[in-house]
Design an enzyme around this catalytic site. Sequence first.
Site, short mmCIF file in Angstrom:
data_model
loop_
_atom_site.label_atom_id
_atom_site.label_comp_id
_atom_site.label_asym_id
_atom_site.label_seq_id
_atom_site.Cartn_x
_atom_site.Cartn_y
_atom_site.Cartn_z
N MET A 99 0.83 -1.20 0.00
CA MET A 99 0.00 0.00 0.00
C MET A 99 0.87 1.24 0.00
O MET A 99 1.72 1.41 0.87
CB MET A 99 -0.90 0.02 1.24
CG MET A 99 -1.97 -1.04 1.24
SD MET A 99 -2.79 -1.13 2.84
CE MET A 99 -1.59 -2.12 3.75
N ILE A 157 1.90 -5.24 8.19
CA ILE A 157 3.29 -4.84 8.37
C ILE A 157 3.41 -3.33 8.21
O ILE A 157 3.03 -2.78 7.17
CB ILE A 157 4.21 -5.55 7.36
CG1 ILE A 157 4.06 -7.07 7.48
CG2 ILE A 157 5.66 -5.14 7.56
CD1 ILE A 157 4.68 -7.85 6.34
N GLY A 187 1.40 4.16 5.11
CA GLY A 187 2.31 3.33 4.31
C GLY A 187 2.57 1.96 4.90
O GLY A 187 2.98 1.86 6.03
N SER A 188 2.36 0.90 4.14
CA SER A 188 2.42 -0.42 4.76
C SER A 188 2.28 -1.55 3.75
O SER A 188 2.23 -1.34 2.55
CB SER A 188 1.32 -0.53 5.81
OG SER A 188 0.11 0.00 5.30
N ARG A 189 2.12 -2.77 4.29
CA ARG A 189 2.01 -3.97 3.46
C ARG A 189 1.22 -5.02 4.25
O ARG A 189 1.28 -5.06 5.47
CB ARG A 189 3.41 -4.49 3.16
CG ARG A 189 3.47 -5.69 2.26
CD ARG A 189 4.91 -6.07 2.00
NE ARG A 189 5.26 -7.36 2.59
CZ ARG A 189 6.49 -7.74 2.87
NH1 ARG A 189 7.50 -6.93 2.67
NH2 ARG A 189 6.72 -8.92 3.37
#
Length: 219
Positions: A99, A157, A187-189
């Site tokens: 993302m 994450i 901001g991430s995953r």
Amino acid sequence: MFKFHKEGAKIILITCAVVVAIVLLTDSLIPNFWVLKTIQIISLVFLILVLQFFRNPKRYTQINENQIIAPVDGKVVVIEEVYESEYFKDKRLMVSIFMSPINVHVTRYAMNGIIKFSKYHPGKYLVAWHPKASEENERTTVVIENTTFGEILYRQIAGALARRIVNYAKEGMQVIQGEDAGFIKFGSRVDLYLPLGTEINVKLNQKAVGGITVIATKS
């Protein structure tokens, strides 16, 4: 149509107050017209960015026991067989969705089921696509079980900008596919770990829409 996620309420209110204060104060304190307007425009742009980050569009999930849907919006960056060392301790199919700051950051449950495991890990803030991010960054690990897929695991994450992961999953909860499962700020995953043999329905670099895109089906 969309609304704002409840996790952004405090940040949105503070940002609005600061922007209003800047606009009002600079009007009387800064005589130079262009400097004044530049500061005010930058402040308003920042407010717009905060508002868009915490947007929470309504998604109409077609619940299907034979499908696993995307838990988040973003780009599919990894599809591979890996060893999952925290919970399963065996090989799984991993699908990772990255993302960017402009994506919707709501996390949604990928399937119906019961929460079997939910754990928060403090950690570093490496960029979300870093190979070690899934083991060293701030993260949560959640396992859902149902009769169709057995157990699947998803991991929120944090990225380089993220400083807080919100996870609503509690062990023993009955959850519904597509419903709000949490939020990752800035901001991430998210990594999905699926049983070997699961049919993957997405491709690398494909755009995924949380609550809508079918990630996998039962073969």
